[in-house]
Design a protein around this motif. Structure first.
Motif, PDB file in Angstrom:
ATOM      1  N   CYS A   6      -6.578  11.921  -0.971  1.00  0.00           N
ATOM      2  CA  CYS A   6      -5.862  12.223  -2.459  1.00  0.00           C
ATOM      3  C   CYS A   6      -5.471  13.524  -2.685  1.00  0.00           C
ATOM      4  O   CYS A   6      -4.483  13.890  -3.086  1.00  0.00           O
ATOM      5  N   ILE A   7      -6.295  14.647  -2.152  1.00  0.00           N
ATOM      6  CA  ILE A   7      -5.997  15.866  -2.202  1.00  0.00           C
ATOM      7  C   ILE A   7      -4.755  16.281  -1.490  1.00  0.00           C
ATOM      8  O   ILE A   7      -3.813  16.767  -1.907  1.00  0.00           O
ATOM      9  N   ARG A   8      -4.690  15.727  -0.133  1.00  0.00           N
ATOM     10  CA  ARG A   8      -3.619  16.106   0.759  1.00  0.00           C
ATOM     11  C   ARG A   8      -2.306  15.395   0.279  1.00  0.00           C
ATOM     12  O   ARG A   8      -1.211  15.838   0.441  1.00  0.00           O
ATOM     13  N   GLN A   9      -2.461  14.190  -0.410  1.00  0.00           N
ATOM     14  CA  GLN A   9      -1.448  13.386  -0.995  1.00  0.00           C
ATOM     15  C   GLN A   9      -0.753  14.064  -1.990  1.00  0.00           C
ATOM     16  O   GLN A   9       0.410  14.359  -2.150  1.00  0.00           O
ATOM     17  N   ALA A  10      -1.821  14.840  -3.080  1.00  0.00           N
ATOM     18  CA  ALA A  10      -0.908  15.572  -4.012  1.00  0.00           C
ATOM     19  C   ALA A  10      -0.285  16.745  -3.641  1.00  0.00           C
ATOM     20  O   ALA A  10       0.595  17.281  -4.171  1.00  0.00           O
ATOM     21  N   LEU A  11      -0.895  17.322  -2.650  1.00  0.00           N
ATOM     22  CA  LEU A  11      -0.386  18.689  -1.949  1.00  0.00           C
ATOM     23  C   LEU A  11       0.994  18.457  -1.427  1.00  0.00           C
ATOM     24  O   LEU A  11       2.202  19.233  -1.441  1.00  0.00           O
ATOM     25  N   ASP A  48      -0.581  14.299 -10.909  1.00  0.00           N
ATOM     26  CA  ASP A  48      -1.870  14.210 -11.649  1.00  0.00           C
ATOM     27  C   ASP A  48      -2.645  12.859 -11.219  1.00  0.00           C
ATOM     28  O   ASP A  48      -3.930  13.154 -11.162  1.00  0.00           O
ATOM     29  N   GLU A  49      -2.224  11.848 -11.140  1.00  0.00           N
ATOM     30  CA  GLU A  49      -2.854  10.797 -10.684  1.00  0.00           C
ATOM     31  C   GLU A  49      -3.600  10.956  -9.270  1.00  0.00           C
ATOM     32  O   GLU A  49      -4.911  10.275  -9.286  1.00  0.00           O
ATOM     33  N   TRP A  50      -3.306  11.628  -8.357  1.00  0.00           N
ATOM     34  CA  TRP A  50      -3.663  12.121  -7.137  1.00  0.00           C
ATOM     35  C   TRP A  50      -4.983  12.929  -7.294  1.00  0.00           C
ATOM     36  O   TRP A  50      -6.050  12.713  -6.938  1.00  0.00           O
ATOM     37  N   CYS A  51      -4.617  13.800  -8.326  1.00  0.00           N
ATOM     38  CA  CYS A  51      -5.801  14.926  -8.541  1.00  0.00           C
ATOM     39  C   CYS A  51      -6.801  14.033  -9.358  1.00  0.00           C
ATOM     40  O   CYS A  51      -8.239  14.307  -8.951  1.00  0.00           O
ATOM     41  N   GLU A  52      -6.588  13.345  -9.953  1.00  0.00           N
ATOM     42  CA  GLU A  52      -7.635  12.406 -10.854  1.00  0.00           C
ATOM     43  C   GLU A  52      -8.566  11.594  -9.733  1.00  0.00           C
ATOM     44  O   GLU A  52      -9.432  11.500  -9.920  1.00  0.00           O
ATOM     45  N   ARG A  53      -7.786  10.899  -8.887  1.00  0.00           N
ATOM     46  CA  ARG A  53      -8.250  10.090  -7.845  1.00  0.00           C
ATOM     47  C   ARG A  53      -9.151  10.833  -7.037  1.00  0.00           C
ATOM     48  O   ARG A  53     -10.654  10.574  -6.617  1.00  0.00           O
ATOM     49  N   ALA A  54      -8.791  12.295  -6.750  1.00  0.00           N
ATOM     50  CA  ALA A  54      -9.596  13.094  -6.055  1.00  0.00           C
ATOM     51  C   ALA A  54     -11.086  13.471  -6.665  1.00  0.00           C
ATOM     52  O   ALA A  54     -11.921  13.323  -5.973  1.00  0.00           O
ATOM     53  N   SER A 111       0.893  -1.323   0.045  1.00  0.00           N
ATOM     54  CA  SER A 111       0.039   0.073   0.049  1.00  0.00           C
ATOM     55  C   SER A 111       0.817   1.134  -0.125  1.00  0.00           C
ATOM     56  O   SER A 111       0.578   2.393  -0.723  1.00  0.00           O
ATOM     57  N   CYS A 112       1.879   1.321   0.666  1.00  0.00           N
ATOM     58  CA  CYS A 112       2.733   2.396   1.013  1.00  0.00           C
ATOM     59  C   CYS A 112       3.593   2.693  -0.405  1.00  0.00           C
ATOM     60  O   CYS A 112       3.671   3.732  -1.028  1.00  0.00           O
ATOM     61  N   LEU A 113       3.966   1.536  -0.997  1.00  0.00           N
ATOM     62  CA  LEU A 113       4.715   1.753  -2.487  1.00  0.00           C
ATOM     63  C   LEU A 113       3.759   2.161  -3.398  1.00  0.00           C
ATOM     64  O   LEU A 113       4.155   2.864  -4.345  1.00  0.00           O
ATOM     65  N   THR A 114       2.442   1.802  -3.434  1.00  0.00           N
ATOM     66  CA  THR A 114       1.571   1.989  -4.180  1.00  0.00           C
ATOM     67  C   THR A 114       1.401   3.562  -4.233  1.00  0.00           C
ATOM     68  O   THR A 114       1.096   4.176  -5.281  1.00  0.00           O
ATOM     69  N   ALA A 115       1.417   4.102  -2.875  1.00  0.00           N
ATOM     70  CA  ALA A 115       0.905   5.486  -2.582  1.00  0.00           C
ATOM     71  C   ALA A 115       2.084   6.351  -3.143  1.00  0.00           C
ATOM     72  O   ALA A 115       2.060   7.294  -3.764  1.00  0.00           O
ATOM     73  N   LEU A 116       3.284   5.819  -3.148  1.00  0.00           N
ATOM     74  CA  LEU A 116       4.566   6.759  -3.298  1.00  0.00           C
ATOM     75  C   LEU A 116       4.838   6.546  -4.817  1.00  0.00           C
ATOM     76  O   LEU A 116       5.265   7.578  -5.467  1.00  0.00           O
ATOM     77  N   SER A 117       4.196   5.509  -5.569  1.00  0.00           N
ATOM     78  CA  SER A 117       4.223   5.547  -7.175  1.00  0.00           C
ATOM     79  C   SER A 117       3.331   6.520  -7.661  1.00  0.00           C
ATOM     80  O   SER A 117       3.591   6.697  -8.854  1.00  0.00           O
ATOM     81  N   GLN A 118       2.076   6.837  -6.862  1.00  0.00           N
ATOM     82  CA  GLN A 118       1.282   7.896  -7.512  1.00  0.00           C
ATOM     83  C   GLN A 118       2.003   9.133  -7.831  1.00  0.00           C
ATOM     84  O   GLN A 118       2.657   9.851  -7.179  1.00  0.00           O
ATOM     85  N   THR A 119       1.615   9.674  -9.085  1.00  0.00           N
ATOM     86  CA  THR A 119       2.070  11.061  -9.262  1.00  0.00           C
ATOM     87  C   THR A 119       0.966  12.118  -8.767  1.00  0.00           C
ATOM     88  O   THR A 119      -0.131  11.812  -8.611  1.00  0.00           O
TER      89      THR A 119
END
Length: 282
Positions: free
Chosen positions: A45-50, A24-30, A14-22
């Motif tokens: 997702c927004i906080r991850q992108a920020l 733009d991908e976090w924004c799209e998921r949000a 789960s952690c590795l998946t989160a780290l691999s997200q770009t």
């Protein structure tokens, strides 16, 4: 032991998946989470992108979206802070200014909301929503001169604008300029919106507004005619029943008054609002 190892592995994946997200991908998921009404996930997702790109100029929109999520969850102070951060990054963004103004108005911070709407109007002189809301605030603050200026501006751009015409009629009524109020309301009922036809519910509201002016002019019989028409147009117009109940009381028609007041309550008018009137029906 195997369960513990499996749990650790799942956490690492789960952690590795989160780290691999770009970003733009976090924004799209949000966006996707918001559309599915999964607000907690959208916020995450927004906080991850920020966190991933804290200096990205697009973060102004993310902070604004975060504020809207928090506002929908009634986390008002956090929402205000998110909108403030968004405005720090994009102080001339009309959508963000409008979001901040709307929340400020909901919280009773009328002066702050008015300042936001004024800034929007500087950027977009004919922004309909900003002009309407600023006029509303001026009305609440009894600053009728400036409210009239905003309504006049709106009606120059859109002479058939329903809210502006109804607001102007209300303004005239408050200024005890009853004849002017009637001219506006008569015009609305005569042209029914012209090329942008008003709904039957909107026309019913105009009838109720005209009845209110007629009551102020001590013409209850004319008011009754308008209230009857309002109810014909929109049988679920609770304000029409409430006002008609008051008029019947004025005319000593207690049975009719009680019937209308009971109907108003059945349509959602709070009992507390009619309790004293019901006592007068006895």
């Amino acid at each position: 032991m195997r369960k513990i190892v499996l749990s650790i592995l799942l956490t690492l994946v789960s952690c590795l998946t989160a780290l691999s997200q770009t970003y733009d991908e976090w924004c799209e998921r949000a966006v996707a989470a918001t559309e599915q009404d999964s607000l907690e996930l959208a916020e995450k997702c927004i906080r991850q992108a920020l966190k991933l790109e804290p200096a990205n100029p697009r973060n102004a929109l993310l902070f604004s979206n975060l504020g809207t999520i928090q506002r929908s969850q009634r986390r008002y102070e956090q929402a205000l802070e998110s909108y403030r951060l968004a405005l720090n990054m994009a102080p001339m963004s009309v959508p963000i200014l409008m979001n901040h103004a709307t929340l400020s108005l909901e919280l009773g911070h009328n002066d702050k909301a008015r300042a936001d709407y004024s800034q929007v109007i500087e950027l977009e002189p004919y922004n309909v929503e900003a002009l309407l809301m600023r006029a509303y605030i001026y009305m609440q603050q009894r600053d009728y001169k400036f409210a009239r200026l905003d309504y006049d501006t709106l009606l120059k751009v859109d002479p058939q604008n329903y809210s502006a015409r109804l607001g102007l009629a209300t303004l005239c009524q408050r200024e005890v300029r009853y004849d002017e109020a009637l001219v506006v309301l008569d015009g609305m009922l005569a042209d029914k919106g012209g090329t942008k036809p008003y709904t039957t519910g909107e026309l019913a509201t105009v009838c109720v507004a005209r009845a209110g002016v007629e009551l102020d002019m001590l013409k209850p019989d004319q008011a009754l005619l308008d209230l009857d028409e309002a109810i014909r147009l929109d049988p679920r117009q609770s304000e029409a029943y409430l006002m008609r109940g008051r008029v019947h009381l004025m005319l000593k028609k207690k049975t009719l008054a009680k019937r209308d007041l009971e109907k108003a309550v059945s349509l959602g008018v709070p009992q507390s609002e009619v309790r004293e009137l019901m006592n007068q029906c006895k």
